[in-house]
Scaffold this motif. Structure first.
Motif, short mmCIF file in Angstrom:
data_model
loop_
_atom_site.label_atom_id
_atom_site.label_comp_id
_atom_site.label_asym_id
_atom_site.label_seq_id
_atom_site.Cartn_x
_atom_site.Cartn_y
_atom_site.Cartn_z
N VAL A 42 88.25 69.21 48.20
CA VAL A 42 88.89 69.19 49.52
C VAL A 42 90.20 69.97 49.50
O VAL A 42 90.50 70.74 50.41
CB VAL A 42 89.12 67.72 49.98
N GLU A 43 90.98 69.79 48.44
CA GLU A 43 92.30 70.42 48.37
C GLU A 43 92.28 71.89 47.94
O GLU A 43 93.09 72.68 48.40
CB GLU A 43 93.20 69.63 47.43
N HIS A 44 91.35 72.23 47.03
CA HIS A 44 91.40 73.56 46.41
C HIS A 44 90.13 74.40 46.59
O HIS A 44 90.14 75.57 46.21
CB HIS A 44 91.68 73.43 44.90
N GLY A 45 89.07 73.82 47.07
CA GLY A 45 87.81 74.55 47.19
C GLY A 45 86.94 74.39 45.96
O GLY A 45 87.44 74.15 44.85
N GLU A 46 85.66 74.51 46.15
CA GLU A 46 84.69 74.26 45.08
C GLU A 46 84.88 75.18 43.88
O GLU A 46 84.77 74.75 42.73
CB GLU A 46 83.27 74.41 45.64
N SER A 47 85.19 76.44 44.11
CA SER A 47 85.29 77.40 43.01
C SER A 47 86.44 77.07 42.05
O SER A 47 86.39 77.44 40.87
CB SER A 47 85.46 78.82 43.55
N ALA A 48 87.45 76.35 42.51
CA ALA A 48 88.59 76.01 41.66
C ALA A 48 88.39 74.68 40.93
O ALA A 48 89.26 74.27 40.16
CB ALA A 48 89.85 75.93 42.51
N CYS A 49 87.27 74.02 41.14
CA CYS A 49 87.09 72.67 40.61
C CYS A 49 85.93 72.54 39.63
O CYS A 49 85.39 71.45 39.44
CB CYS A 49 86.90 71.70 41.78
N ALA A 50 85.56 73.63 38.99
CA ALA A 50 84.43 73.61 38.07
C ALA A 50 84.61 72.55 36.97
O ALA A 50 83.65 71.89 36.57
CB ALA A 50 84.21 74.98 37.45
N LYS A 51 85.83 72.36 36.51
CA LYS A 51 86.12 71.39 35.45
C LYS A 51 85.73 69.97 35.89
O LYS A 51 85.09 69.23 35.15
CB LYS A 51 87.61 71.46 35.11
N TRP A 52 86.12 69.58 37.11
CA TRP A 52 85.84 68.25 37.61
C TRP A 52 84.38 68.08 37.99
O TRP A 52 83.81 67.01 37.81
CB TRP A 52 86.74 67.91 38.79
N ILE A 53 83.77 69.14 38.49
CA ILE A 53 82.35 69.10 38.84
C ILE A 53 81.52 68.88 37.58
O ILE A 53 80.62 68.03 37.55
CB ILE A 53 81.93 70.38 39.59
N GLU A 54 81.84 69.61 36.52
CA GLU A 54 81.10 69.46 35.26
C GLU A 54 81.34 68.09 34.64
O GLU A 54 80.43 67.48 34.09
CB GLU A 54 81.49 70.58 34.28
N ALA A 55 82.56 67.59 34.73
CA ALA A 55 82.86 66.25 34.19
C ALA A 55 82.02 65.19 34.91
O ALA A 55 81.50 64.26 34.27
CB ALA A 55 84.35 65.95 34.33
N HIS A 56 81.87 65.33 36.22
CA HIS A 56 81.06 64.37 36.98
C HIS A 56 79.59 64.49 36.60
O HIS A 56 78.91 63.48 36.43
CB HIS A 56 81.27 64.60 38.48
N LYS A 57 79.10 65.70 36.43
CA LYS A 57 77.70 65.89 36.00
C LYS A 57 77.45 65.25 34.65
O LYS A 57 76.43 64.60 34.43
CB LYS A 57 77.36 67.38 35.95
N GLN A 58 78.38 65.43 33.72
CA GLN A 58 78.21 64.84 32.39
C GLN A 58 78.21 63.32 32.46
O GLN A 58 77.45 62.66 31.76
CB GLN A 58 79.30 65.33 31.45
N CYS A 59 79.06 62.76 33.31
CA CYS A 59 79.09 61.31 33.48
C CYS A 59 77.75 60.82 34.03
O CYS A 59 77.20 59.82 33.56
CB CYS A 59 80.24 60.92 34.41
N LEU A 60 77.22 61.52 35.02
CA LEU A 60 75.94 61.13 35.61
C LEU A 60 74.82 61.21 34.58
O LEU A 60 73.95 60.33 34.53
CB LEU A 60 75.62 62.00 36.82
N ARG A 61 74.84 62.25 33.76
CA ARG A 61 73.81 62.37 32.70
C ARG A 61 73.92 61.20 31.73
O ARG A 61 72.90 60.66 31.28
CB ARG A 61 73.98 63.69 31.96
N ALA A 62 75.14 60.80 31.41
CA ALA A 62 75.34 59.68 30.49
C ALA A 62 74.83 58.37 31.10
O ALA A 62 74.43 57.46 30.37
CB ALA A 62 76.83 59.55 30.14
N GLU A 63 74.81 58.29 32.42
CA GLU A 63 74.30 57.12 33.12
C GLU A 63 72.77 57.14 33.26
O GLU A 63 72.18 56.21 33.77
CB GLU A 63 74.93 57.01 34.51
N GLY A 64 72.14 58.24 32.84
CA GLY A 64 70.67 58.33 32.86
C GLY A 64 70.10 59.19 33.96
O GLY A 64 68.88 59.25 34.12
N PHE A 65 70.95 59.89 34.72
CA PHE A 65 70.45 60.76 35.78
C PHE A 65 70.12 62.14 35.21
O PHE A 65 70.82 62.64 34.35
CB PHE A 65 71.49 60.89 36.90
N ASN A 66 69.07 62.76 35.73
CA ASN A 66 68.64 64.07 35.27
C ASN A 66 69.26 65.12 36.18
O ASN A 66 68.67 65.53 37.17
CB ASN A 66 67.11 64.16 35.29
N ILE A 67 70.47 65.53 35.86
CA ILE A 67 71.22 66.48 36.69
C ILE A 67 71.22 67.84 36.01
O ILE A 67 71.46 67.97 34.87
CB ILE A 67 72.68 66.00 36.88
#
Length: 67
Positions: A42-67
């Motif tokens: 919201v604050e910086h745009g998607e292209s500036a947030c790759a670090k947080w997007i990837e961190a969320h994907k890794q968390c979801l994978r750890a929870e058992g989701f196939n992302i």
């Protein structure tokens, strides 16, 4: 005397890990990384947030989701 066949122990856990089902719905998993990701986008745009997007994907994978 007949020898017993060798059974591979590595096949069991790997097959089990592939069939792990998530314990919660994807919308409720990883609320901390989801919040950080969303605030950043919201604050910086998607292209500036790759670090947080990837961190969320890794968390979801750890929870058992196939992302």
């Amino acid at each position: 005397m007949a020898e017993s066949p060798l059974i591979s122990q590595s096949a069991g856990p790997a097959a089990h890990e592939l069939n792990v089902k998530p314990k919660k719905k994807i919308c409720c998993a990883c609320p901390e990384t989801k919040r950080l990701r969303d605030e950043c986008v919201v604050e910086h745009g998607e292209s500036a947030c790759a670090k947080w997007i990837e961190a969320h994907k890794q968390c979801l994978r750890a929870e058992g989701f196939n992302i």
